[in-house]
Design a protein around this motif. Structure first.
Motif, mmCIF file in Angstrom:
data_model
loop_
_atom_site.group_PDB
_atom_site.id
_atom_site.type_symbol
_atom_site.label_atom_id
_atom_site.label_comp_id
_atom_site.label_asym_id
_atom_site.label_seq_id
_atom_site.Cartn_x
_atom_site.Cartn_y
_atom_site.Cartn_z
ATOM 1 N N HIS A 120 1.025 -1.054 -0.086
ATOM 2 C CA HIS A 120 -0.103 0.045 0.110
ATOM 3 C C HIS A 120 0.974 1.245 0.005
ATOM 4 C CE1 HIS A 120 -3.298 2.790 0.786
ATOM 5 N NE2 HIS A 120 -2.750 3.220 1.940
ATOM 6 N N ASN A 121 0.592 1.993 -1.231
ATOM 7 C CA ASN A 121 1.366 3.408 -1.329
ATOM 8 C C ASN A 121 3.055 2.930 -1.149
ATOM 9 O OD1 ASN A 121 -0.788 4.974 -1.350
ATOM 10 N ND2 ASN A 121 -0.898 5.748 0.650
ATOM 11 N N GLY A 122 3.471 1.992 -1.745
ATOM 12 C CA GLY A 122 5.018 1.662 -1.723
ATOM 13 C C GLY A 122 5.478 1.110 -0.500
ATOM 14 N N GLU A 123 4.593 0.758 0.499
ATOM 15 C CA GLU A 123 4.966 0.159 1.719
ATOM 16 C C GLU A 123 4.393 -1.134 1.762
ATOM 17 O OE1 GLU A 123 6.852 1.347 4.224
ATOM 18 O OE2 GLU A 123 7.241 3.248 3.901
ATOM 19 N N LEU A 124 5.051 -2.311 2.484
ATOM 20 C CA LEU A 124 4.669 -3.413 2.774
ATOM 21 C C LEU A 124 3.977 -3.639 4.205
ATOM 22 C CD1 LEU A 124 7.370 -5.692 1.035
ATOM 23 C CD2 LEU A 124 4.812 -5.601 0.186
ATOM 24 N N TYR A 125 2.901 -4.514 4.276
ATOM 25 C CA TYR A 125 2.229 -4.870 5.544
ATOM 26 C C TYR A 125 1.746 -6.244 5.560
ATOM 27 C CZ TYR A 125 1.323 0.388 5.523
ATOM 28 O OH TYR A 125 1.710 1.669 5.740
ATOM 29 N N ILE A 126 2.226 -6.702 6.906
ATOM 30 C CA ILE A 126 1.778 -8.076 7.184
ATOM 31 C C ILE A 126 0.080 -7.814 7.645
ATOM 32 C CG2 ILE A 126 1.544 -9.673 9.047
ATOM 33 C CD1 ILE A 126 3.516 -10.533 7.105
ATOM 34 N N ILE A 127 -0.799 -8.542 6.952
ATOM 35 C CA ILE A 127 -2.178 -8.710 7.393
ATOM 36 C C ILE A 127 -2.515 -10.203 7.714
ATOM 37 C CG2 ILE A 127 -4.617 -8.256 6.833
ATOM 38 C CD1 ILE A 127 -3.627 -5.890 4.982
ATOM 39 N N ASP A 128 -2.760 -10.458 8.917
ATOM 40 C CA ASP A 128 -2.926 -11.773 9.431
ATOM 41 C C ASP A 128 -4.018 -11.938 10.265
ATOM 42 O OD1 ASP A 128 -2.563 -14.205 10.596
ATOM 43 O OD2 ASP A 128 -0.441 -13.924 11.064
ATOM 44 N N THR A 129 -4.917 -13.028 9.905
ATOM 45 C CA THR A 129 -6.240 -13.233 10.410
ATOM 46 C C THR A 129 -6.380 -14.767 10.791
ATOM 47 O OG1 THR A 129 -8.814 -12.964 10.613
ATOM 48 C CG2 THR A 129 -7.545 -13.711 8.418
ATOM 49 N N GLY A 130 -5.023 -15.114 10.862
ATOM 50 C CA GLY A 130 -4.996 -16.923 11.091
ATOM 51 C C GLY A 130 -3.961 -17.273 12.170
ATOM 52 N N PHE A 131 -3.705 -16.418 13.156
ATOM 53 C CA PHE A 131 -2.965 -16.718 14.148
ATOM 54 C C PHE A 131 -3.559 -16.761 15.570
ATOM 55 C CE2 PHE A 131 1.726 -15.242 15.969
ATOM 56 C CZ PHE A 131 2.159 -16.566 15.655
ATOM 57 N N GLY A 132 -4.517 -17.379 15.515
ATOM 58 C CA GLY A 132 -5.296 -17.803 16.909
ATOM 59 C C GLY A 132 -5.449 -16.566 17.639
ATOM 60 N N GLY A 133 -5.063 -16.517 18.787
ATOM 61 C CA GLY A 133 -5.426 -15.390 19.812
ATOM 62 C C GLY A 133 -4.184 -14.399 19.746
ATOM 63 N N ASN A 134 -3.494 -14.554 18.908
ATOM 64 C CA ASN A 134 -2.207 -13.599 18.618
ATOM 65 C C ASN A 134 -2.443 -12.549 17.617
ATOM 66 O OD1 ASN A 134 -0.866 -15.160 20.714
ATOM 67 N ND2 ASN A 134 -0.472 -16.609 18.861
ATOM 68 N N LEU A 135 -3.617 -12.398 17.008
ATOM 69 C CA LEU A 135 -3.878 -11.391 15.931
ATOM 70 C C LEU A 135 -3.708 -10.136 16.329
ATOM 71 C CD1 LEU A 135 -7.389 -12.966 14.555
ATOM 72 C CD2 LEU A 135 -4.885 -13.329 14.111
ATOM 73 N N PRO A 136 -2.909 -9.314 15.292
ATOM 74 C CA PRO A 136 -2.882 -7.786 15.578
ATOM 75 C C PRO A 136 -4.034 -7.097 15.189
ATOM 76 C CG PRO A 136 -1.630 -8.538 13.392
ATOM 77 C CD PRO A 136 -2.286 -9.903 14.121
ATOM 78 N N LEU A 137 -5.013 -7.418 14.475
ATOM 79 C CA LEU A 137 -6.095 -6.960 14.060
ATOM 80 C C LEU A 137 -6.026 -5.677 13.406
ATOM 81 C CD1 LEU A 137 -8.301 -7.409 17.478
ATOM 82 C CD2 LEU A 137 -8.346 -8.570 15.538
#
Length: 264
Positions: A120-137
């Motif tokens: 997004h806008n030249g920047e990379l991001y982790i988007i994770d909805t599969g890490f159990g109770g450890n989700l960054p949201l």
């Protein structure tokens, strides 16, 4: 079935409670991730039942958004990947190796964690909805800046190792005082096809050190914390207060339906 990506867009929205005409932008991804985390459980019931299936768009659609089941990282983040792409995002899947905090080492089953890498806008991001109770949201940038959500603080640290070039780290709310490793990944190696995901599922199903082929595990984020169900216990984290009860098989089935919408 009509075009499966179109079906995923429509039915994923219905599954997590997002209006079909609502525009999905990078700025609203927090909302999407929170909705998904609170609606779709992280669970391994197919693995435990030895009832796995070939990972395809249509099969994922059927399992998660038509049968209202949950899944593990390679299922949850893949269905999210299809949804993101359909809504105009540049999204790839990456593989990571998780850190075993009990043994203080990287898990020996290899790179079996799957997450989304979004540009997004030249920047990379982790988007994770599969890490159990450890989700960054929230999207977590690869530039090292931390993000804060109702589930804690999260960051991605640049660190070259045999496992890749970055480490996803977390400091869970009410649980962690210090940063701890979640998983290492290689940002330059993206998942090329569904065959890789099927290989991951096979390892999760068969490997003797797989954390997901021993006993049933179901987890879901809630408004005030998270809930975890196994075949022997039910644990609720609510505003930092933990309540755990021992259960039997009948109670397991009852709670699976009541809290996660799953019919065992």
């Amino acid at each position: 079935m009509k075009n499966d990506l179109l079906a995923i867009n429509e039915l994923f929205r219905k599954r997590v409670g997002i209006s079909e005409n609502e525009m999905i932008t990078f700025e609203t991804l927090d909302y999407v991730l929170e909705k998904a985390a609170k609606s779709i459980p992280f669970e391994n019931l197919c693995i435990i039942a030895n009832n796995t299936y070939e990972l395809t768009k249509e099969n994922l659609l059927t399992k998660i958004v038509l049968r209202n089941e949950g899944g593990l990282c390679y299922e949850l983040n893949t269905i999210l990947n299809f949804f993101l792409i359909e809504n105009g995002f540049k999204a790839d899947l990456i593989r990571g190796i998780t850190f075993n905090h009990q043994n203080q080492c990287w898990n020996r089953i290899g790179r079996t964690h799957v997450a989304n890498l979004v540009m997004h806008n030249g920047e990379l991001y982790i988007i994770d909805t599969g890490f159990g109770g450890n989700l960054p949201l929230k999207p977590v940038p690869l530039n090292g800046e931390s993000v804060t959500s109702e589930n804690g603080e999260f960051r991605v640290k640049k660190e070259e190792s045999e496992h890749g070039d970055y480490i996803f780290e977390m400091k869970l709310k009410h649980k962690d005082k210090d940063w701890k490793a979640g998983y290492a990944f290689d940002s330059k190696k993206v998942v090329e096809d569904m065959g890789e995901l099927n290989e991951i599922q096979k390892v999760i199903l068969e490997h003797e050190e797989s954390p997901f082929n021993k006993k049933p595990l179901i987890n879901r984020i809630t408004d005030n914390g998270n809930i975890t169900l196994t075949n022997s216990s039910f644990t609720e984290w609510t505003d930092g207060i933990v309540k755990k009860e021992e259960i039997d098989e009948n109670k397991f089935k009852e709670l699976s339906k009541e809290h996660f919408g799953l019919s065992i």
